[in-house]
Scaffold this motif. Structure first.
Motif, PDB file in Angstrom:
ATOM      1  N   GLY A 141      22.187  70.647  32.474  1.00  0.00           N
ATOM      2  CA  GLY A 141      22.598  69.667  31.540  1.00  0.00           C
ATOM      3  C   GLY A 141      22.021  68.351  32.028  1.00  0.00           C
ATOM      4  O   GLY A 141      22.170  67.387  31.307  1.00  0.00           O
ATOM      5  N   TYR A 193      21.483  65.017  34.796  1.00  0.00           N
ATOM      6  CA  TYR A 193      22.529  63.780  35.121  1.00  0.00           C
ATOM      7  C   TYR A 193      23.593  64.627  36.191  1.00  0.00           C
ATOM      8  O   TYR A 193      24.728  64.369  36.371  1.00  0.00           O
ATOM      9  CB  TYR A 193      23.258  63.351  33.889  1.00  0.00           C
ATOM     10  CG  TYR A 193      22.308  62.689  33.069  1.00  0.00           C
ATOM     11  CD1 TYR A 193      22.100  61.355  32.960  1.00  0.00           C
ATOM     12  CD2 TYR A 193      21.956  63.640  31.814  1.00  0.00           C
ATOM     13  CE1 TYR A 193      21.626  60.764  31.880  1.00  0.00           C
ATOM     14  CE2 TYR A 193      21.358  62.879  30.973  1.00  0.00           C
ATOM     15  CZ  TYR A 193      20.910  61.604  31.037  1.00  0.00           C
ATOM     16  OH  TYR A 193      20.014  60.846  30.134  1.00  0.00           O
ATOM     17  N   MET A 204      24.749  67.671  36.160  1.00  0.00           N
ATOM     18  CA  MET A 204      25.614  68.508  35.406  1.00  0.00           C
ATOM     19  C   MET A 204      25.067  69.992  35.350  1.00  0.00           C
ATOM     20  O   MET A 204      24.004  70.322  35.249  1.00  0.00           O
ATOM     21  CB  MET A 204      26.275  67.841  34.174  1.00  0.00           C
ATOM     22  CG  MET A 204      26.640  66.314  34.414  1.00  0.00           C
ATOM     23  SD  MET A 204      27.345  65.916  32.832  1.00  0.00           S
ATOM     24  CE  MET A 204      25.704  65.588  31.968  1.00  0.00           C
ATOM     25  N   LEU A 238      25.770  73.280  32.363  1.00  0.00           N
ATOM     26  CA  LEU A 238      26.368  73.787  31.215  1.00  0.00           C
ATOM     27  C   LEU A 238      26.565  75.093  31.235  1.00  0.00           C
ATOM     28  O   LEU A 238      25.514  75.815  31.868  1.00  0.00           O
ATOM     29  CB  LEU A 238      25.271  73.649  29.842  1.00  0.00           C
ATOM     30  CG  LEU A 238      25.328  72.163  29.272  1.00  0.00           C
ATOM     31  CD1 LEU A 238      24.272  72.047  28.002  1.00  0.00           C
ATOM     32  CD2 LEU A 238      26.580  71.978  28.515  1.00  0.00           C
ATOM     33  N   CYS A 247      23.632  76.398  25.936  1.00  0.00           N
ATOM     34  CA  CYS A 247      23.002  75.128  25.426  1.00  0.00           C
ATOM     35  C   CYS A 247      23.504  75.059  24.060  1.00  0.00           C
ATOM     36  O   CYS A 247      23.441  73.820  23.633  1.00  0.00           O
ATOM     37  CB  CYS A 247      21.577  75.270  25.536  1.00  0.00           C
ATOM     38  SG  CYS A 247      20.629  76.563  24.693  1.00  0.00           S
ATOM     39  N   LYS A 279      27.534  58.185  29.307  1.00  0.00           N
ATOM     40  CA  LYS A 279      26.707  58.980  30.593  1.00  0.00           C
ATOM     41  C   LYS A 279      25.137  58.862  30.316  1.00  0.00           C
ATOM     42  O   LYS A 279      24.382  59.105  30.982  1.00  0.00           O
ATOM     43  CB  LYS A 279      27.268  60.053  31.433  1.00  0.00           C
ATOM     44  CG  LYS A 279      27.737  61.181  30.191  1.00  0.00           C
ATOM     45  CD  LYS A 279      28.508  62.336  30.802  1.00  0.00           C
ATOM     46  CE  LYS A 279      29.111  63.190  29.736  1.00  0.00           C
ATOM     47  NZ  LYS A 279      30.431  62.536  29.115  1.00  0.00           N
ATOM     48  N   THR A 282      33.636  68.688  23.638  1.00  0.00           N
ATOM     49  CA  THR A 282      32.243  68.876  24.042  1.00  0.00           C
ATOM     50  C   THR A 282      31.721  67.696  24.892  1.00  0.00           C
ATOM     51  O   THR A 282      30.796  67.742  25.711  1.00  0.00           O
ATOM     52  CB  THR A 282      31.108  69.049  22.746  1.00  0.00           C
ATOM     53  OG1 THR A 282      31.614  67.766  21.840  1.00  0.00           O
ATOM     54  CG2 THR A 282      31.626  70.114  22.074  1.00  0.00           C
ATOM     55  N   GLN A 283      32.394  66.513  24.783  1.00  0.00           N
ATOM     56  CA  GLN A 283      31.755  65.110  25.456  1.00  0.00           C
ATOM     57  C   GLN A 283      32.656  64.838  26.701  1.00  0.00           C
ATOM     58  O   GLN A 283      32.207  64.218  27.379  1.00  0.00           O
ATOM     59  CB  GLN A 283      31.842  64.154  24.328  1.00  0.00           C
ATOM     60  CG  GLN A 283      30.939  64.506  23.206  1.00  0.00           C
ATOM     61  CD  GLN A 283      29.428  64.975  23.587  1.00  0.00           C
ATOM     62  OE1 GLN A 283      28.698  64.175  24.528  1.00  0.00           O
ATOM     63  NE2 GLN A 283      29.079  65.855  22.890  1.00  0.00           N
ATOM     64  N   ASN A 320      33.165  69.706  28.468  1.00  0.00           N
ATOM     65  CA  ASN A 320      32.120  70.757  28.354  1.00  0.00           C
ATOM     66  C   ASN A 320      31.324  70.450  29.458  1.00  0.00           C
ATOM     67  O   ASN A 320      30.611  71.485  29.971  1.00  0.00           O
ATOM     68  CB  ASN A 320      31.527  71.077  27.312  1.00  0.00           C
ATOM     69  CG  ASN A 320      31.090  72.379  27.118  1.00  0.00           C
ATOM     70  OD1 ASN A 320      31.618  73.320  27.583  1.00  0.00           O
ATOM     71  ND2 ASN A 320      29.799  72.641  26.849  1.00  0.00           N
ATOM     72  N   TRP A 321      31.001  69.493  30.047  1.00  0.00           N
ATOM     73  CA  TRP A 321      30.142  68.959  31.243  1.00  0.00           C
ATOM     74  C   TRP A 321      30.700  69.434  32.609  1.00  0.00           C
ATOM     75  O   TRP A 321      31.720  69.006  32.875  1.00  0.00           O
ATOM     76  CB  TRP A 321      29.747  67.508  30.994  1.00  0.00           C
ATOM     77  CG  TRP A 321      29.326  67.058  29.676  1.00  0.00           C
ATOM     78  CD1 TRP A 321      29.782  66.543  29.062  1.00  0.00           C
ATOM     79  CD2 TRP A 321      28.000  67.481  29.044  1.00  0.00           C
ATOM     80  NE1 TRP A 321      29.134  66.092  27.647  1.00  0.00           N
ATOM     81  CE2 TRP A 321      27.871  66.772  28.079  1.00  0.00           C
ATOM     82  CE3 TRP A 321      26.842  68.514  29.417  1.00  0.00           C
ATOM     83  CZ2 TRP A 321      26.975  66.886  27.043  1.00  0.00           C
ATOM     84  CZ3 TRP A 321      25.798  68.462  28.662  1.00  0.00           C
ATOM     85  CH2 TRP A 321      26.000  67.621  27.346  1.00  0.00           C
ATOM     86  N   TYR A 328      30.810  68.851  36.074  1.00  0.00           N
ATOM     87  CA  TYR A 328      30.116  68.020  37.113  1.00  0.00           C
ATOM     88  C   TYR A 328      30.192  68.671  38.514  1.00  0.00           C
ATOM     89  O   TYR A 328      31.172  68.861  39.071  1.00  0.00           O
ATOM     90  CB  TYR A 328      31.107  66.780  37.296  1.00  0.00           C
ATOM     91  CG  TYR A 328      30.727  65.880  36.093  1.00  0.00           C
ATOM     92  CD1 TYR A 328      29.717  65.015  35.778  1.00  0.00           C
ATOM     93  CD2 TYR A 328      31.470  65.903  34.668  1.00  0.00           C
ATOM     94  CE1 TYR A 328      29.361  64.110  34.932  1.00  0.00           C
ATOM     95  CE2 TYR A 328      31.210  65.352  33.882  1.00  0.00           C
ATOM     96  CZ  TYR A 328      30.245  64.328  33.686  1.00  0.00           C
ATOM     97  OH  TYR A 328      30.001  63.657  32.583  1.00  0.00           O
ATOM     98  N   ASN A 385      24.204  72.855  40.686  1.00  0.00           N
ATOM     99  CA  ASN A 385      23.457  72.779  39.357  1.00  0.00           C
ATOM    100  C   ASN A 385      22.168  73.153  39.849  1.00  0.00           C
ATOM    101  O   ASN A 385      21.609  72.831  41.129  1.00  0.00           O
ATOM    102  CB  ASN A 385      23.884  71.351  38.625  1.00  0.00           C
ATOM    103  CG  ASN A 385      23.224  70.270  39.366  1.00  0.00           C
ATOM    104  OD1 ASN A 385      22.003  69.945  39.592  1.00  0.00           O
ATOM    105  ND2 ASN A 385      24.217  69.480  40.006  1.00  0.00           N
TER     106      ASN A 385
END
Length: 515
Positions: free
Chosen positions: A213, A215, A217, A219, A227, A270, A454-455, A458-459, A461, A465
């Motif tokens: 993802g 940053y 992160m 997915l 994705c 972000k 989703t925002q 779902n990310w 952190y 990664n």
């Protein structure tokens, strides 16, 4: 194809590959050596972990560590080395395979290791459906490599078609010889990963996948292509069931979504996706139809058309119908992220529209770098037409009728109008422009719930990664495994629970004392 892969290699700085991969191989050997044998659980699952070179990135190392985490939890894990050629074979690709094998030698005899090429024996004669699937995946991979649909070199498509045909036979052989409960793959479209997804599903195997993802992160999808947010409909159903019994929780979801939308509008989210310093609203756009584009080569948008064969055809046919059958202004908005070099496509939509429609007075193109805020556009227009962009959920949350012909994650959740035939698509467009499609307050809240998942949820952190490999690979395996975010990843894969729903539950928990 050679030129295409060379361009890709330069973009990913493969000139530094050997030194980087030798260092990473040493680190992965240490990880493997740290693993203590764990007795298999009686309720353990059989996982297949696909390892393959992936554009010179740390993708195979990430996959391997997830496999090691599952082993440490007592599951049965088979490590599958996908060594079938894809694209023009290069020294870098061969070198990465050699490094992967060097690490796996430390596990040989302790854990099942499968080499894909050992199952490449020609395979069955392909039926029409298999040939169509291979043609589709070959085309999508060329679109990805070229960063657009403008040209489709037949030589590139033909090479990938032959290679994917060979890979398909080998993958079918593995799926016939092995018995997996879950297959864990990177991507889901690029390379042969689309074949792994297709054939595993045909065999009744759950397919989990992941994507970077950025940053810091990750997915992740416990079931589907990460994705493309294929876990979101299940997370949405779980969330709606919980909120049906709690007005307080529903209010928390709605307010969290609204707050995130405001950040995104201001460009303080972000991703900072919106252009700063937007110019005043253009009165020509009032009451129009907003056609919101995706970046056409983004894996999140590949292969999801249900009515048209390509993004370009979707744009042209949608604009043509609206200009010929309505009086509304038509605003084609290039995705704002395309103003960044990393996301820019090779397709020139402005030129394409001029070629087909000339200087039509009701047709307006808004380029990615134009100082126009997408949320200002939402307030001005009457209707929004989308492919898979997040703005589809935002538009519905703003009370705008939304029409789509894609099979996106939100297409069937009830707050947008989805069409699977051209006739139905045109009817939806006409109804929306004429004001016959209404967005109820319940639909707006449903769109906000989807947006929240989703925002806000779902990310993942987590230090674990793909881009973060240089940092997490220097840690002890037991410490990495103990990270709450890493435990959440493993739990999602084990229990087949969407990570967005798990993150929602975590957001409801009060913070520890003293924080």
């Amino acid at each position: 194809m050679r030129e295409m892969m060379e361009r890709l290699a330069r973009r990913l700085w493969w000139d530094r590959l050997p030194a980087t991969w030798l260092r990473d191989t040493r680190r992965m050997r240490r990880f493997v050596d740290e693993i203590e044998p764990t007795p298999p659980r009686h309720d353990g699952l059989a996982f297949g972990i696909v390892l393959a070179p992936w554009c010179g990135s740390a993708v195979p190392w990430f996959s391997l560590v997830v496999g090691l985490l599952l082993l440490a939890r007592g599951h049965r894990v088979s490590l599958i080395v996908d060594n079938m050629p894809f694209g023009e074979p290069s020294r870098g690709w061969r070198f990465q395979l050699a490094c992967i094998r060097a690490v796996l030698r430390r596990l040989r005899g302790r854990h099942a290791i499968v080499t894909l090429s050992n199952h490449a024996h020609g395979g069955p004669v392909l039926d029409d459906a298999a040939r169509r699937s291979i043609e589709r995946l070959a085309t999508l991979n060329v679109v990805w490599a070229q960063r657009g649909e403008s040209t489709m070199p037949t030589g590139d498509v033909e090479l990938l078609r032959r290679q994917l045909t060979a890979s398909r036979g080998a993958i079918a052989g593995v799926m016939a010889a092995q018995r997996f409960d879950v297959l864990f793959v990177p991507g889901g479209v690029w390379g042969s990963s689309g074949l792994w997804v297709e054939l595993a599903r045909a065999a009744g195997v759950r397919v989990a996948s992941y994507d970077s993802g950025g940053y810091g992160m990750l997915l992740l999808a416990a079931d589907g292509i990460a994705c493309q947010l294929r876990d979101i409909p299940r997370a949405y159903a779980l969330l709606q069931a919980r909120c049906a019994g709690s007005a307080q929780e529903r209010a928390f979801v709605v307010e969290s979504a609204r707050a995130e939308i405001e950040k995104r509008r201001a460009g303080t989210d972000k991703f900072a996706s919106q252009v700063q310093g937007a110019r005043p609203k253009d009165p020509r756009f009032a009451g129009g139809v907003l056609l919101a584009l995706n970046s056409p080569w983004d894996s999140a948008a590949l292969g999801l058309h249900t009515v048209y064969s390509s993004t370009q055809k979707w744009i042209v046919e949608t604009v043509r119908y609206l200009l010929e059958h309505t009086e509304a202004p038509v605003i084609v908005r290039q995705h704002p992220v395309e103003r960044l070099e990393i996301a820019r496509s090779s397709d020139d939509y402005r030129a394409m529209l001029v070629q087909h429609f000339g200087a039509h007075p009701r047709l307006h193109f808004v380029a990615a770098e134009d100082p126009v805020n997408s949320y200002d556009l939402l307030e001005q227009v009457a209707t929004v037409v989308v492919y898979t962009s997040t703005i589809g959920t935002e538009a519905a949350a703003h009370g705008k009728p939304v029409v789509t012909e894609s099979s996106s994650y939100y297409a069937e959740l009830g707050f947008v109008r989805q069409a699977t035939t051209e006739t139905a698509y045109r009817e939806h467009l006409s109804d929306a422009v004429a004001g016959r499609s209404q967005v109820t307050p319940a639909m707006r809240d449903d769109a906000l719930a989807c947006y929240y998942l989703t925002q806000c949820c779902n990310w993942v952190y987590t230090p674990l990664n793909v881009p973060g490999f240089p940092e997490w690979s220097q840690r002890r395996f037991v410490d990495l495994a103990g990270e709450p975010s890493v435990r959440n990843v493993v739990r999602s894969l084990e229990e087949n629970v969407p990570v967005a729903f798990l993150n929602h539950l975590a957001r409801l928990e009060p913070p520890p004392c003293g924080t």
